[in-house]
Design a protein around this motif. Structure first.
Motif, PDB file in Angstrom:
ATOM      1  N   LEU A 130      16.096  -2.266  -6.330  1.00 50.62           N
ATOM      2  CA  LEU A 130      16.313  -0.475  -7.343  1.00 50.62           C
ATOM      3  C   LEU A 130      15.753  -0.477  -7.757  1.00 50.62           C
ATOM      4  N   ARG A 131      15.051   1.123  -8.385  1.00 50.25           N
ATOM      5  CA  ARG A 131      14.000   1.262  -9.467  1.00 50.25           C
ATOM      6  C   ARG A 131      14.921   1.865 -10.427  1.00 50.25           C
ATOM      7  N   LEU A 132      14.083   0.901 -11.313  1.00 48.25           N
ATOM      8  CA  LEU A 132      14.166   1.295 -12.591  1.00 48.25           C
ATOM      9  C   LEU A 132      13.194   2.351 -13.638  1.00 48.25           C
TER      10      LEU A 132
ATOM     11  N   LEU B 101       2.916  -5.504  -5.699  1.00 51.46           N
ATOM     12  CA  LEU B 101       1.982  -4.516  -6.324  1.00 51.46           C
ATOM     13  C   LEU B 101       1.947  -3.605  -5.852  1.00 51.46           C
ATOM     14  N   GLU B 102       2.421  -2.419  -5.998  1.00 58.76           N
ATOM     15  CA  GLU B 102       2.601  -1.218  -5.425  1.00 58.76           C
ATOM     16  C   GLU B 102       1.250  -0.147  -5.540  1.00 58.76           C
ATOM     17  N   LEU B 103       0.164  -0.584  -4.814  1.00 59.22           N
ATOM     18  CA  LEU B 103      -0.952   0.230  -5.187  1.00 59.22           C
ATOM     19  C   LEU B 103      -0.996   0.982  -4.068  1.00 59.22           C
ATOM     20  N   GLY B 104      -2.006   2.650  -4.502  1.00 61.66           N
ATOM     21  CA  GLY B 104      -2.992   3.117  -4.280  1.00 61.66           C
ATOM     22  C   GLY B 104      -4.070   3.398  -4.215  1.00 61.66           C
ATOM     23  N   ARG B 105      -4.467   4.382  -5.336  1.00 58.91           N
ATOM     24  CA  ARG B 105      -5.798   4.883  -5.923  1.00 58.91           C
ATOM     25  C   ARG B 105      -6.545   3.461  -5.675  1.00 58.91           C
ATOM     26  N   SER B 106      -6.220   2.086  -6.361  1.00 55.54           N
ATOM     27  CA  SER B 106      -7.112   0.747  -6.287  1.00 55.54           C
ATOM     28  C   SER B 106      -7.607   0.799  -4.841  1.00 55.54           C
TER      29      SER B 106
ATOM     30  N   LEU C 250       3.539  -1.397   2.850  1.00 54.37           N
ATOM     31  CA  LEU C 250       3.092  -0.290   3.282  1.00 54.37           C
ATOM     32  C   LEU C 250       5.016   0.890   2.344  1.00 54.37           C
ATOM     33  N   GLU C 251       4.933   1.213   1.544  1.00 53.12           N
ATOM     34  CA  GLU C 251       5.918   2.126   1.071  1.00 53.12           C
ATOM     35  C   GLU C 251       4.616   3.879   1.218  1.00 53.12           C
ATOM     36  N   LEU C 252       6.478   3.850   2.061  1.00 53.50           N
ATOM     37  CA  LEU C 252       6.449   5.857   2.703  1.00 53.50           C
ATOM     38  C   LEU C 252       7.406   6.018   1.615  1.00 53.50           C
TER      39      LEU C 252
ATOM     40  N   TYR D 195       0.916  -0.963   0.296  1.00 57.12           N
ATOM     41  CA  TYR D 195       0.344  -0.067   0.019  1.00 57.12           C
ATOM     42  C   TYR D 195       0.861   1.302   0.012  1.00 57.12           C
ATOM     43  N   ALA D 196       0.932   1.928  -1.602  1.00 56.95           N
ATOM     44  CA  ALA D 196       1.610   3.692  -1.504  1.00 56.95           C
ATOM     45  C   ALA D 196       0.683   4.590  -0.194  1.00 56.95           C
ATOM     46  N   ILE D 197       0.995   4.638   0.875  1.00 53.30           N
ATOM     47  CA  ILE D 197       0.656   4.992   1.593  1.00 53.30           C
ATOM     48  C   ILE D 197       0.158   7.298   1.552  1.00 53.30           C
ATOM     49  N   LYS D 198       1.137   6.863   0.521  1.00 57.79           N
ATOM     50  CA  LYS D 198       0.491   8.581   0.356  1.00 57.79           C
ATOM     51  C   LYS D 198      -1.336   9.323  -0.423  1.00 57.79           C
ATOM     52  N   ALA D 199      -2.341   7.711  -0.488  1.00 59.60           N
ATOM     53  CA  ALA D 199      -3.126   7.604  -1.512  1.00 59.60           C
ATOM     54  C   ALA D 199      -4.129   8.524  -0.034  1.00 59.60           C
TER      55      ALA D 199
ATOM     56  N   PRO E 145       1.372  -0.541 -10.499  1.00 60.97           N
ATOM     57  CA  PRO E 145       0.470  -0.693 -12.257  1.00 60.97           C
ATOM     58  C   PRO E 145      -0.214   0.040 -12.101  1.00 60.97           C
ATOM     59  N   GLY E 146      -0.566   1.508 -11.343  1.00 63.15           N
ATOM     60  CA  GLY E 146      -1.543   2.700 -11.281  1.00 63.15           C
ATOM     61  C   GLY E 146      -2.689   1.628 -12.049  1.00 63.15           C
ATOM     62  N   PHE E 147      -2.874   0.907 -10.919  1.00 68.31           N
ATOM     63  CA  PHE E 147      -4.715   0.748 -11.449  1.00 68.31           C
ATOM     64  C   PHE E 147      -5.909   1.714 -11.537  1.00 68.31           C
TER      65      PHE E 147
ATOM     66  N   TYR F 228       9.408  -0.663  -9.838  1.00 67.22           N
ATOM     67  CA  TYR F 228       9.228  -0.267 -11.206  1.00 67.22           C
ATOM     68  C   TYR F 228       7.666   0.677 -11.140  1.00 67.22           C
ATOM     69  N   PHE F 229       7.190   2.086 -11.514  1.00 67.92           N
ATOM     70  CA  PHE F 229       6.291   2.227 -11.170  1.00 67.92           C
ATOM     71  C   PHE F 229       5.780   2.842 -12.817  1.00 67.92           C
ATOM     72  N   SER F 230       5.090   2.914 -12.841  1.00 68.00           N
ATOM     73  CA  SER F 230       4.244   2.798 -14.708  1.00 68.00           C
ATOM     74  C   SER F 230       3.695   4.124 -14.335  1.00 68.00           C
ATOM     75  N   GLY F 231       2.960   4.723 -13.020  1.00 67.07           N
ATOM     76  CA  GLY F 231       2.193   5.399 -13.326  1.00 67.07           C
ATOM     77  C   GLY F 231       0.801   5.613 -12.825  1.00 67.07           C
ATOM     78  N   THR F 232       0.251   5.955 -13.298  1.00 66.29           N
ATOM     79  CA  THR F 232      -1.182   6.756 -12.233  1.00 66.29           C
ATOM     80  C   THR F 232      -2.104   6.870 -13.104  1.00 66.29           C
ATOM     81  N   GLN F 233      -4.189   5.378 -12.942  1.00 67.07           N
ATOM     82  CA  GLN F 233      -4.739   5.617 -13.801  1.00 67.07           C
ATOM     83  C   GLN F 233      -4.629   5.152 -15.204  1.00 67.07           C
TER      84      GLN F 233
ATOM     85  N   ALA G  13      -9.245   7.593  -2.005  1.00 68.51           N
ATOM     86  CA  ALA G  13      -7.505   7.800  -2.708  1.00 68.51           C
ATOM     87  C   ALA G  13      -7.309   9.531  -2.756  1.00 68.51           C
ATOM     88  N   TYR G  14      -6.685  10.158  -2.402  1.00 69.17           N
ATOM     89  CA  TYR G  14      -5.923  11.350  -2.194  1.00 69.17           C
ATOM     90  C   TYR G  14      -6.318  12.381  -2.777  1.00 69.17           C
ATOM     91  N   CYS G  15      -8.061  12.634  -2.534  1.00 73.33           N
ATOM     92  CA  CYS G  15      -9.023  13.807  -3.072  1.00 73.33           C
ATOM     93  C   CYS G  15      -8.805  14.592  -1.591  1.00 73.33           C
TER      94      CYS G  15
HETATM   95  C1  LIG Z   1       6.439   5.141  -6.355  1.00 71.37           C
HETATM   96  C2  LIG Z   1       5.305   4.935  -6.304  1.00 71.37           C
HETATM   97  N1  LIG Z   1       3.947   3.584  -5.957  1.00 71.37           N
HETATM   98  C3  LIG Z   1       2.602   2.813  -6.446  1.00 71.37           C
HETATM   99  C4  LIG Z   1       1.286   4.741  -6.088  1.00 71.37           C
HETATM  100  C5  LIG Z   1       0.713   3.858  -6.033  1.00 71.37           C
HETATM  101  O1  LIG Z   1       0.043   4.965  -7.246  1.00 71.37           O
HETATM  102  P1  LIG Z   1      -1.785   5.200  -7.597  1.00 71.37           P
HETATM  103  O2  LIG Z   1      -2.268   5.438  -6.397  1.00 71.37           O
HETATM  104  O3  LIG Z   1      -2.091   5.080  -9.170  1.00 71.37           O
HETATM  105  O4  LIG Z   1      -1.766   3.242  -7.110  1.00 71.37           O
HETATM  106  C6  LIG Z   1       3.008   5.848  -6.048  1.00 71.37           C
HETATM  107  C7  LIG Z   1       2.147   7.419  -6.937  1.00 71.37           C
HETATM  108  O5  LIG Z   1       2.368   8.245  -7.083  1.00 71.37           O
HETATM  109  C8  LIG Z   1       4.086   5.848  -6.629  1.00 71.37           C
HETATM  110  O6  LIG Z   1       5.108   6.517  -6.938  1.00 71.37           O
END
Ligand SMILES: Cc1ncc(COP(=O)(O)O)c(C=O)c1O
Length: 392
Positions: free
Chosen positions: A133-135, A245-250, A63-65, A44-48, A209-211, A168-173, A346-348
């Protein structure tokens, strides 16, 4: 959420407020796990939504911080450091030195400079460090593939460095399965190159994967199909290590509701305007532009329905941009009615310009799976943040 619960909640708590629902959160995690291949972990990417870190910790592997602030949020709730992945492009030496010697947390490496810092700190403190190591996916984040190969070639036998895997982080949405497939193919090939170099596969791939989340009522996103397709891509990969899978929004969007009350209603130039006590500084939906899209909204009122009219729902900021929805059709609207905006988990809450106009921050409530409601944060004044500290 049933009407009785919503009325009870509003009788006890003032708007604007957020409510996060623990049962919905649990169901969401179960749903995602049921759709993903067995053995795939969740981070869980806690920034969400930092408020949910403690509730998600028992439900996910990691938990990703990304900042000292996020670290403190988790630390103060005594969450297990062995679950932490400390990520992000800006990690100060002080922050690394504070955590690394005493914690089993994993660190991501985002640059050669960061690698040197982590390497030095691990050596100086005598504490081994686990690294992902982040690609890079072609932006300011992460390392080039060649840099990762260089680090591994030069340091793979260093006893202070445990090269756990690749992040590896693909992006969001990310709605395109084709694009995700292309990226995963590239990452998969890269994992094979690393396996050849190391003589064994890396333990782990942590992949963001930015689901996507379907935020609007006319959204055509078919989540079941999308997740089936994504799972198939994962199953076709050659990489044999663990995938997380590193996820926040979904994970958290669906469990949140934002409540805001109508405080004024008027007609200007043949348009209906309702002013609410919240606004765009407290509710940001991804993809919302000029309030043209319609998120799911529940209208809570004690009045009987009248003729349907269209309403522009405007927030309490001094800017014409503060419109939450344009032309919302409602069967009558009155001052005192409440609008509950769904999918606001999420993020709102954190992406708005919440300090503009020095309005209070909304209260944050959590509904436990047993139905009890806990206030996680009361309404908070922001005016002290917008004034010189020394003036009383
Ligand atoms: C490194 C990393 N992982 C995971 C996430 C979470 O992405 P999402 O909320 O689209 O799942 C982010 C969002 O910015 C991120 O920067």
């Amino acid at each position: 959420m049933d009407e009785t619960f919503a009325s009870q909640l509003l009788a006890q708590h003032a708007t604007p407020m957020y409510l996060f629902d623990g049962e919905a959160l649990q169901q969401r995690v179960s749903y995602l796990r049921s759709k993903l291949p067995q053995g795939v972990g969740l981070c869980y990417a806690i920034k969400a939504n930092p408020f949910l870190a403690g509730y998600l910790a028992p439900l996910v592997e990691r938990l990703e911080l990304c900042s000292p602030g996020e670290y403190r949020i988790c630390q103060e709730q005594n969450l297990s450091q062995s679950q932490f992945v400390v990520s992000g492009v800006y990690k100060t030496p002080e922050f690394i030195q504070e955590i690394l010697p005493f914690s089993p947390a994993i660190f991501t490496v985002e640059s050669m400079e960061q690698f040197q810092l982590l390497h030095r700190t691990a050596h100086d403190s005598g504490s081994p460090v686990s690294l992902l190591l982040r690609l890079t996916s072609g932006n300011q984040f992460g390392l080039e593939g060649d840099e990762i190969l260089q680090i591994l070639s030069e340091h793979k036998d260093d006893p202070h460095l445990h090269f756990k895997g690749i992040q590896y982080f693909s992006g969001t949405q990310k709605t395109s399965l084709k694009r995700l497939q292309r990226e995963l193919n590239t990452v998969d090939e890269f994992m094979q190159t690393l396996e050849t170099l190391l003589g064994h596969p890396m333990e782990e791939l942590e992949f963001g994967p930015g689901f996507p989340v379907g935020y609007y009522v006319d959204d055509t996103f078919q989540e079941d199909e999308f997740l089936d397709g994504f799972s198939q891509i994962l199953q076709n990969m050659t990489f044999s290590g663990t995938i997380t899978l590193e996820l926040g929004r979904s994970l958290v969007a669906h469990c949140g509701t934002y409540f805001t009350k109508v405080v004024d209603a008027k007609r200007n130039h043949k348009q209906n305007y309702a002013i609410v006590d919240g606004g765009m500084h407290q509710l940001v939906y991804y993809g919302q532009s000029m309030a043209m899209k319609l998120p799911p909204i529940r209208h809570i009122t004690s009045h009987s329905p009248g003729n349907e009219e269209s309403w522009n729902i405007c927030g309490s900021l001094c800017t014409i941009n503060d419109i939450l929805v344009k032309q919302l059709p409602l069967p009558s609207l009155h001052v005192g009615d409440v609008l509950a905006f769904e999918r606001a988990g999420a993020y709102c809450m954190t992406e708005g310009i919440s300090l503009f106009l020095s309005r209070d921050l909304p209260a944050v409530l959590y509904r436990h799976p047993d139905g009890t409601v806990e206030e996680l944060r009361p309404h908070l004044e922001t005016h002290p943040l917008n004034a010189p500290c020394h003036k009383k």
